[in-house]
Design an enzyme around this catalytic site. Sequence first.
Site, short mmCIF file in Angstrom:
data_model
loop_
_atom_site.label_atom_id
_atom_site.label_comp_id
_atom_site.label_asym_id
_atom_site.label_seq_id
_atom_site.Cartn_x
_atom_site.Cartn_y
_atom_site.Cartn_z
CG HIS A 1 -0.25 0.29 2.50
ND1 HIS A 1 0.51 -0.66 3.14
CD2 HIS A 1 -0.15 1.41 3.26
CE1 HIS A 1 1.02 -0.14 4.24
NE2 HIS A 1 0.64 1.10 4.34
C1 UD1 Z 1 -2.11 5.26 6.25
C2 UD1 Z 1 -0.77 5.72 6.82
C3 UD1 Z 1 0.27 4.64 6.61
C4 UD1 Z 1 -0.20 3.32 7.17
C5 UD1 Z 1 -1.54 2.96 6.53
C6 UD1 Z 1 -2.09 1.67 7.06
C7 UD1 Z 1 -0.38 8.15 6.67
C8 UD1 Z 1 0.43 9.20 6.01
N1 UD1 Z 1 -0.29 6.93 6.16
O1 UD1 Z 1 -1.93 5.12 4.85
O2 UD1 Z 1 1.45 5.02 7.30
O3 UD1 Z 1 0.75 2.32 6.87
O4 UD1 Z 1 -2.46 4.03 6.84
O5 UD1 Z 1 -3.20 1.25 6.34
O6 UD1 Z 1 -1.05 8.44 7.64
N2 UD1 Z 1 -9.16 4.61 2.17
C9 UD1 Z 1 -10.38 4.00 2.13
N3 UD1 Z 1 -10.96 3.64 3.31
C10 UD1 Z 1 -10.37 3.85 4.50
C11 UD1 Z 1 -9.11 4.48 4.53
C12 UD1 Z 1 -8.51 4.84 3.35
O7 UD1 Z 1 -10.96 3.78 1.07
O8 UD1 Z 1 -10.95 3.47 5.55
C13 UD1 Z 1 -8.53 4.98 0.88
C14 UD1 Z 1 -8.90 6.35 0.44
O9 UD1 Z 1 -9.03 6.34 -0.92
C15 UD1 Z 1 -7.71 7.18 0.83
C16 UD1 Z 1 -6.57 6.19 0.68
O10 UD1 Z 1 -7.12 4.93 1.02
O11 UD1 Z 1 -7.54 8.31 0.07
C17 UD1 Z 1 -5.41 6.51 1.57
O12 UD1 Z 1 -5.82 6.59 2.92
P1 UD1 Z 1 -4.94 7.40 3.99
O13 UD1 Z 1 -5.53 7.30 5.33
O14 UD1 Z 1 -4.67 8.77 3.47
O15 UD1 Z 1 -3.55 6.67 3.96
P2 UD1 Z 1 -3.18 5.11 3.87
O16 UD1 Z 1 -2.64 4.84 2.52
O17 UD1 Z 1 -4.25 4.23 4.38
#
Ligand code: UD1
Length: 385
Positions: free
Chosen positions: A220
Amino acid sequence: MPFDRLPHNSILCVVGARPNFVKIAPIISVLRQTPVVIPPCLIHTGQHYDVEMNNAFFGELGIPEPEVNLEVGSASHAVQTAQIMRRFEPVVEATDPRAVLVVGDVNSTIACALVAAKRGVPVVHVEAGLRSFDRGMPEEINRVLTDQISDLLFTTERSARDNLLREGIDDGRIHFVGNVMIDTLLGNLERAKPARETLERLTATAGRADVEQYAVLTLHRPSNVDRPETLRALVRTFVRISERAPIVFPVHPRTARALEAAGMWEPLRKAPGILTSPPLSYLEMLGLMAKAKLVLTDSGGIQEETTALGVPCLTLRHNTERPVTVEEGTNTVVGTDPRRMLATTEEIFATGGKAGRVPALWDGKAAQRIRTALERHLGDTGTGP
Ligand code: UD1
């Protein structure tokens, strides 16, 4: 939100993203043991909100319902961080906490630490001092900045203290306590869902033959999934590895979107040796990893979990902020070069991989050590409402 009914003089414990839940569970549990000296108050920023990324973990890990959910959701880094700060500040203002405790390195970690520090509230950072020395990773920026404004820094491995001292942090603030993520792992290993059951469910859903010897894959990191050409090359390599042994691949929502955009979702699902699924629950993932021949990942936490389980891990990055997993554990940092990935995988299937040992203080008692230190440093400030 009616924040005035929240407990005063507590320690605000912050979670936002999936790995935070695994880390906070033992801390909340230990702080709630009687006699309660420093009551915890759980705040969820809402950074992760999907049922699979969120609710499933709370139930399985026995984490209490958060007192507040700030419901920030997804956005750019700046907007997400800013929203968390805006919504967290009134909570701090209304509750006058003894400290704010943050875990890990996600955007929720730095956002809430910064609010607390600016309001003069002590900041406690669990999993301090890890460094990849790669400022291209958003997590590295979060780590460095959170540690700079923390008053108490709890570390998981010895390298972390050296990193912090080099950055000018006072030694008296640093406490080597072990790894709360491993507290959760050891406390739940017996409850883990048998791998066989998860595999049967996934193979039945996909209409595939049963799987016995398998690898597990997670992916991811923005550096691996955000550029289509990088992602395509990785997927092609996974397909080749899966000709040697089936790969079980629970797909993070960010990665699912990136696969779709790169036109790789269909090729991946059609590959006979790859079994994709939505994100798995903690107990499913733990059971699956425990019996895997090999785990391929770009996650930080999984490098540690595989070391604790004694399962070989290939880290699909060019660095790790958790060097003890390589020096003492079962982890090998292979990067993303297809030839190196294939050769190392082949070697692990042939030899079983390197035998590791479990690092110091990864013994299931880290949260207890944190409680002891918190009581020593914060216990005599204030006597409750
Ligand atoms: C975040 C953390 C990362 C961690 C990861 C674990 C930061 C900078 N990154 O990354 O360090 O390893 O979590 O999973 O804080 N999304 C969904 N549903 C959710 C959450 C996210 O669909 O419940 C999708 C959305 O499109 C979103 C993307 O995932 O834009 C990224 O989510 P985000 O929370 O920004 O960062 P992660 O990649 O999950």
